[in-house]
Scaffold this motif. Structure first.
Motif, short mmCIF file in Angstrom:
data_model
loop_
_atom_site.label_atom_id
_atom_site.label_comp_id
_atom_site.label_asym_id
_atom_site.label_seq_id
_atom_site.Cartn_x
_atom_site.Cartn_y
_atom_site.Cartn_z
N SER A 121 33.64 36.25 30.29
CA SER A 121 32.35 36.03 29.65
C SER A 121 32.05 37.20 28.73
CB SER A 121 31.24 35.87 30.68
OG SER A 121 31.13 37.04 31.46
N GLY A 122 31.11 36.98 27.81
CA GLY A 122 30.62 38.07 26.99
C GLY A 122 31.01 38.05 25.53
N GLY A 123 31.84 37.12 25.11
CA GLY A 123 32.20 37.06 23.70
C GLY A 123 31.05 36.55 22.86
N GLY A 124 31.22 36.59 21.54
CA GLY A 124 30.19 36.10 20.65
C GLY A 124 30.34 36.65 19.26
N LEU A 125 29.27 36.48 18.48
CA LEU A 125 29.23 36.93 17.08
C LEU A 125 28.39 38.19 16.99
CD1 LEU A 125 29.66 36.48 14.02
CD2 LEU A 125 27.61 35.03 14.06
N VAL A 126 28.92 39.19 16.32
CA VAL A 126 28.21 40.45 16.16
C VAL A 126 28.50 41.02 14.78
CG1 VAL A 126 30.09 41.82 17.15
CG2 VAL A 126 27.74 42.68 17.28
N GLN A 127 27.56 41.77 14.24
CA GLN A 127 27.79 42.42 12.95
C GLN A 127 28.65 43.66 13.11
OE1 GLN A 127 23.89 43.09 11.24
NE2 GLN A 127 23.99 41.15 10.13
N ALA A 128 29.32 44.03 12.05
CA ALA A 128 30.11 45.25 12.06
C ALA A 128 29.24 46.44 12.48
CB ALA A 128 30.72 45.50 10.70
N GLY A 129 29.80 47.28 13.35
CA GLY A 129 29.06 48.41 13.88
C GLY A 129 28.35 48.12 15.17
N GLY A 130 28.30 46.86 15.54
CA GLY A 130 27.61 46.46 16.76
C GLY A 130 28.49 46.60 17.99
N SER A 131 27.94 46.13 19.12
CA SER A 131 28.62 46.26 20.42
C SER A 131 28.62 44.94 21.16
CB SER A 131 27.92 47.31 21.28
OG SER A 131 27.95 48.58 20.68
N LEU A 132 29.64 44.78 21.98
CA LEU A 132 29.72 43.67 22.91
C LEU A 132 30.36 44.17 24.20
CD1 LEU A 132 31.03 40.60 20.83
CD2 LEU A 132 28.78 40.83 21.87
N ARG A 133 30.06 43.49 25.31
CA ARG A 133 30.68 43.83 26.58
C ARG A 133 31.30 42.56 27.15
NH1 ARG A 133 28.28 45.18 32.49
NH2 ARG A 133 29.74 46.82 33.11
N LEU A 134 32.60 42.61 27.37
CA LEU A 134 33.31 41.50 27.99
C LEU A 134 33.45 41.74 29.48
CD1 LEU A 134 36.21 40.95 25.42
CD2 LEU A 134 33.88 40.04 25.37
N SER A 135 33.39 40.67 30.25
CA SER A 135 33.59 40.73 31.69
C SER A 135 34.63 39.71 32.10
CB SER A 135 32.29 40.44 32.44
OG SER A 135 31.29 41.37 32.13
N CYS A 136 35.38 40.03 33.14
CA CYS A 136 36.37 39.10 33.67
C CYS A 136 36.41 39.26 35.18
CB CYS A 136 37.75 39.39 33.08
SG CYS A 136 39.10 38.47 33.86
N ALA A 137 36.09 38.18 35.88
CA ALA A 137 36.05 38.20 37.33
C ALA A 137 37.15 37.31 37.89
CB ALA A 137 34.69 37.73 37.84
N ALA A 138 37.86 37.84 38.87
CA ALA A 138 38.87 37.05 39.57
C ALA A 138 38.21 36.34 40.73
CB ALA A 138 39.99 37.95 40.08
N SER A 139 38.29 35.01 40.71
CA SER A 139 37.66 34.22 41.77
C SER A 139 38.68 33.89 42.86
CB SER A 139 37.10 32.92 41.19
OG SER A 139 38.16 32.11 40.71
N GLY A 140 38.19 33.67 44.07
CA GLY A 140 39.09 33.35 45.17
C GLY A 140 39.08 34.42 46.23
N SER A 141 39.92 34.24 47.24
CA SER A 141 40.00 35.18 48.36
C SER A 141 41.00 36.29 48.02
CB SER A 141 40.42 34.44 49.63
OG SER A 141 39.49 33.42 49.94
N ILE A 142 40.55 37.20 47.15
CA ILE A 142 41.41 38.25 46.62
C ILE A 142 41.60 39.36 47.65
CG2 ILE A 142 41.78 39.88 44.74
CD1 ILE A 142 41.64 36.98 43.85
N ARG A 143 42.84 39.78 47.82
CA ARG A 143 43.12 40.94 48.68
C ARG A 143 43.35 42.19 47.85
NH1 ARG A 143 46.95 38.94 53.74
NH2 ARG A 143 45.34 37.70 54.79
N SER A 144 44.10 42.05 46.77
CA SER A 144 44.35 43.22 45.92
C SER A 144 44.83 42.77 44.55
CB SER A 144 45.38 44.15 46.56
OG SER A 144 46.63 43.54 46.61
N ILE A 145 44.53 43.60 43.56
CA ILE A 145 45.00 43.40 42.20
C ILE A 145 45.53 44.73 41.71
CG2 ILE A 145 44.46 42.63 39.87
CD1 ILE A 145 41.98 41.24 41.01
N ASN A 146 46.71 44.76 41.16
CA ASN A 146 47.27 45.99 40.64
C ASN A 146 46.62 46.28 39.29
OD1 ASN A 146 48.69 48.22 39.95
ND2 ASN A 146 50.70 47.30 40.09
N ALA A 147 47.27 45.94 38.23
CA ALA A 147 46.73 46.24 36.90
C ALA A 147 45.89 45.08 36.38
CB ALA A 147 47.86 46.52 35.93
#
Length: 121
Positions: free
Chosen positions: A7-33
């Motif tokens: 989530s978090g994409g969109g349209l922004v003007q040059a010089g602006g900011s955005l924050r992207l997020s990515c969540a892993a769903s499920g019964s996660i035990r571990s994630i390396n990279a």
């Protein structure tokens, strides 16, 4: 089944900011990279930034000093803070996770569905 939800994409003007997020769903035990890749029209997918489970980060030269990758291991979430955006940052951004274990199986590599970032001049 584990999924990466961005989530978090969109349209922004040059010089602006955005924050992207990515969540892993499920019964996660571990994630390396975890990391972010991007693909602009007519170009190959390229690594933007990555972060290890221990917090070691790696950035593409063109985003150093402007983008910051971080992760919340308790929430199985990775973030990409993008500042001072340029038109050449326009692309579909994909979340990536490697060496992920959930309660039942191992996943060598997973990809999110992609989120579009458009930077206007």
């Amino acid at each position: 089944q584990v999924q990466l939800v961005e989530s978090g994409g969109g349209l922004v003007q040059a010089g602006g900011s955005l924050r992207l997020s990515c969540a892993a769903s499920g019964s996660i035990r571990s994630i390396n990279a975890m990391g972010w890749y991007r693909q602009a029209p007519g170009k190959q997918r390229e690594l933007v930034a990555s972060i290890s489970s221990g917090g070691i980060t790696n950035y593409q030269d063109s985003v150093k000093g402007r983008f910051t990758i971080s992760r919340d291991n308790a929430r199985n979430t990775v973030y990409l803070q993008m500042n001072s955006l340029k038109p050449e940052d326009t692309a579909v951004y994909y979340c990536n996770a490697r060496n992920l274990y959930d309660s039942q199986k191992y996943y060598g590599e997973l990809w999110g569905q992609g989120t579009l970032v458009t930077v206007s001049s």
